[in-house]
Write an enzyme that holds these catalytic residues in place. Structure first.
Site, PDB file in Angstrom:
ATOM      1  N   GLY A   1       0.835  -1.189   0.000  1.00 52.56           N
ATOM      2  CA  GLY A   1       0.000   0.000   0.000  1.00 52.56           C
ATOM      3  C   GLY A   1       0.872   1.243   0.000  1.00 52.56           C
ATOM      4  N   ARG A   2       0.301   2.370   0.404  1.00 52.23           N
ATOM      5  CA  ARG A   2       1.071   3.614   0.432  1.00 52.23           C
ATOM      6  C   ARG A   2       1.791   3.838   1.758  1.00 52.23           C
ATOM      7  NH1 ARG A   2      -1.959   8.194  -0.258  1.00 52.23           N
ATOM      8  NH2 ARG A   2      -3.967   7.194  -0.449  1.00 52.23           N
TER       9      ARG A   2
ATOM     10  N   CYS B   1       4.321  -6.383  -2.063  1.00 56.42           N
ATOM     11  CA  CYS B   1       3.953  -5.225  -2.862  1.00 56.42           C
ATOM     12  C   CYS B   1       4.911  -4.053  -2.617  1.00 56.42           C
ATOM     13  CB  CYS B   1       2.491  -4.865  -2.599  1.00 56.42           C
ATOM     14  SG  CYS B   1       1.726  -3.889  -3.905  1.00 56.42           S
ATOM     15  N   HIS B   2       4.462  -2.962  -2.005  1.00 54.37           N
ATOM     16  CA  HIS B   2       5.320  -1.815  -1.715  1.00 54.37           C
ATOM     17  C   HIS B   2       6.077  -1.972  -0.393  1.00 54.37           C
ATOM     18  CE1 HIS B   2       2.799  -0.078  -4.858  1.00 54.37           C
ATOM     19  NE2 HIS B   2       3.686   0.899  -4.969  1.00 54.37           N
TER      20      HIS B   2
ATOM     21  N   GLU C   1       5.743   4.033   2.095  1.00 55.05           N
ATOM     22  CA  GLU C   1       6.358   5.250   1.556  1.00 55.05           C
ATOM     23  C   GLU C   1       6.667   6.259   2.650  1.00 55.05           C
ATOM     24  OE1 GLU C   1       5.101   7.505  -2.313  1.00 55.05           O
ATOM     25  OE2 GLU C   1       3.871   8.244  -0.653  1.00 55.05           O
TER      26      GLU C   1
ATOM     27  N   TYR D   1       6.081  -4.951  -5.854  1.00 56.90           N
ATOM     28  CA  TYR D   1       5.318  -4.389  -6.957  1.00 56.90           C
ATOM     29  C   TYR D   1       6.337  -3.888  -7.982  1.00 56.90           C
ATOM     30  CZ  TYR D   1       1.847  -1.880  -9.599  1.00 56.90           C
ATOM     31  OH  TYR D   1       1.039  -1.455 -10.630  1.00 56.90           O
TER      32      TYR D   1
END
Length: 196
Positions: A88-89, A118-119, A92, A138
């Protein structure tokens, strides 16, 4: 043997990549503590649903509110057997938190099982733990894996790769493979502990 697992998440963590392992690992008898910096047990994080609908990148929709079951301020990584980092975000911005990075490094320094999807490898890259590792993520995270000294594993979206104590996968369609490989590492740790 039940394992104690730390899950580090944040606002706009990917819904499936948080909910599915959180519930599946508990269903297998493990204790999973989901934490977020600056939040306590009972607080909520927003989740996002990333989907693959034929566009050049994923789409994003609002997900469920996820209720944390442990407090970040109380976490001592030494008391945990393994780590899960959803995508997800959230990774980050979580990678800007020194305490989070120190926690991630602990699991690698101790050789404990780590699962990232993923992320999630964005967080691992920032912690400096990917050098010499074969890592899936990802595909848009491939440059970060490479810049961190890892080898990006370009595998099918439903695949996963294990390199030592690390299991990674490109996105939530890989849950069956990703979780199976992570649980194999958890079981290997249980067998090692029983032998000692």
């Amino acid at each position: 043997m039940a394992r104690k697992i730390l899950m580090i998440i944040g606002d706009f963590t990917e819904d499936y990549e948080t909910m599915v392992p959180f519930q599946a690992l508990q269903a297998c008898g493990h204790k999973v503590d989901a934490v977020c910096p600056d939040k306590a047990a009972g607080d909520k994080v927003a989740t996002a649903i990333h989907d693959f609908e034929g566009d050049q990148t994923y789409s994003e929709k609002p997900g469920h509110k996820f209720v944390l079951n442990a407090s970040f301020a109380d976490v001592d990584p030494a008391t945990y057997d393994a780590l899960v980092v959803p995508g997800g975000r959230a990774p980050e911005y979580l990678r800007l938190n020194g305490a989070v990075l120190a926690m991630v490094r602990h699991f690698f320094e101790a050789g404990k099982p780590v699962a990232a999807i993923c992320h999630g490898p964005q967080l691992l890259a920032a912690a400096g733990v990917l050098k010499g590792r074969r890592v899936s993520a990802y595909p848009a995270c491939a440059p970060e894996v490479g810049l961190a000294g890892g080898e990006f594993a370009d595998i099918p979206v439903d695949g996963a790769v294990t390199d030592g104590n690390l299991v990674t996968a490109p996105a939530w369609p890989a849950h069956p493979a990703w979780l199976a490989q992570f649980m194999a590492l958890l079981n290997r740790g249980t067998a090692r502990a029983a032998a000692e």
